[in-house]
Design an enzyme around this catalytic site. Structure first.
Site: not given
Ligand code: WQD
Length: 336
Positions: A124, A148, A152, A176, A230
């Protein structure tokens, strides 16, 4: 070539099994349904026309896993199985270390016993922590901020040491970025049972009136509109990246690391707008406080996967958000 897929009924694992079968591979799937449902096996049959050779087990169960290798000639392994919720890992670190590390070490011991030395590992971008350079190359400093992510990182180190001990291994470690979207049939997709942690499944539940509004975790980051940026990648592009990695390790010994992303970053508000515009649904949201541990910006340098694996992401943002909603609509009807 027969490929063992651990965690094969999960979100990414199931989409990868579709592509493996589409590319002529034989598949053996193992899963314990801790984060997936048995219906996925029926849906895989509907999509591929094939009965999936499936064993229900937790990869930590060495005797059950040995039985799989005894009963099937396994040529390579794609290892997805593992817990993956960042927040949960902070609250339950030992559960994450036990499950994710124990399952991987057990898998590697059984692979070694049966002389299976080709593995693709699901890592990841979280191993990069808060990146110092953007886009992020595979050579970037590694730093994790939650258990987590640390599992990894530690598994990457374990795989490196296994290769050092035996240069006959062929290992591809795939980092990923943010997988979203779903199979166009609407039969496979991200289907979290409880309140989603990730952005896209949360937006889908708001659009489906299962949740009242989206909480945007902070709009005071140093980004184009203040919200987190992201690298969102279609889950089918991600699945195809595994096929390219498998083809590569089938011909090359060694260990290497590859970013699987699009190289483009989108903000939370851009994702909300794209989802709303493409699917013609409203996604009400409120700006709230930042989420602990979140970083401002993360997107991939994709050159290495393109040059070495001859792979690059092809789906665009509209296709990602449309397929995500299509899956939810088809499945929320079922839930009613
Ligand atoms: C994306 C953006 C949040 C939810 C995580 C893990 C990573 C991978 C993918 C496994 C950020 C914002 C999110 C919400 C929001 N998982 N957000 N409101 O944190 O980039 O990555 O998931 O491999 O390891 O760390 O993904 O989708 O949680 O957040 O504003 O209800 O959306 O702050 O900017 P993230 P995410």
């Amino acid at each position: 070539m027969q490929v063992l897929v651990t965690g094969g009924t999960g979100y990414i694992g199931s989409h990868t099994i579709v592509e493996l079968i589409n590319h002529g591979y034989d598949v053996v799937c193992v899963d314990d349904f801790s984060n997936s449902k048995p219906i996925v096996l029926d849906n895989l049959k509907k999509i591929t026309g094939k009965d999936i050779n499936f064993y229900e087990l937790n990869v930590c169960d060495k005797e059950k896993l040995r039985k799989v290798f005894k009963e099937n000639k396994i040529d390579a392994v794609i290892h997805f199985a593992g817990f993956k919720a960042v927040g949960e890992s902070v609250a339950k670190p030992l559960m994450y270390y036990r499950n994710n590390l124990d399952s991987t070490i057990t898998l590697l011991e059984v692979m070694n016993e049966f002389k299976v030395k080709k593995i693709v590992f699901s890592s990841s971008a979280t191993v990069y922590g808060d990146p110092e350079i953007l886009p992020i190359p595979e050579t970037a400093k590694l730093h994790t901020t939650n258990p987590y992510g640390s599992t990894k990182l530690y598994i990457e180190e374990i795989l490196k040491d296994v290769y050092i001990s035996d240069n006959d291994y062929s290992i591809a470690i795939l980092r990923y970025f943010n997988p979203i979207g779903a199979h166009p049939s609407g039969l496979l997709g991200e289907d979290p049972s409880d309140i989603p942690n990730n952005l896209m499944p949360y937006i889908v539940k708001v659009a489906n009136h299962e949740l009242p509004h989206l909480n945007v975790f902070g709009n005071d980051y140093d980004t184009k509109d203040g919200t987190g940026v992201r690298d969102y990648i279609h889950v089918i592009d991600l699945a195809l990246g595994h096929i390219s990695a498998l083809e590569y390790i089938d011909k090359h010994k060694g260990i290497d690391y590859y970013n699987l992303g699009t190289g483009k970053g989108y903000s939370v508000l851009e994702m909300v707008s794209a989802f709303s515009d493409v699917n013609k649904v409203s996604v009400p949201y409120r700006i709230t406080a930042r989420r602990d541990g979140d970083i401002a910006t993360c997107y991939a340098d994709t050159k290495k996967a393109k040059e070495i694996l001859h792979w690059e992401a092809k789906y665009d943002l509209n296709e990602m958000v449309e397929s995500a909603y299509n899956f939810a609509k088809k499945n929320s009807d079922k839930n009613e």
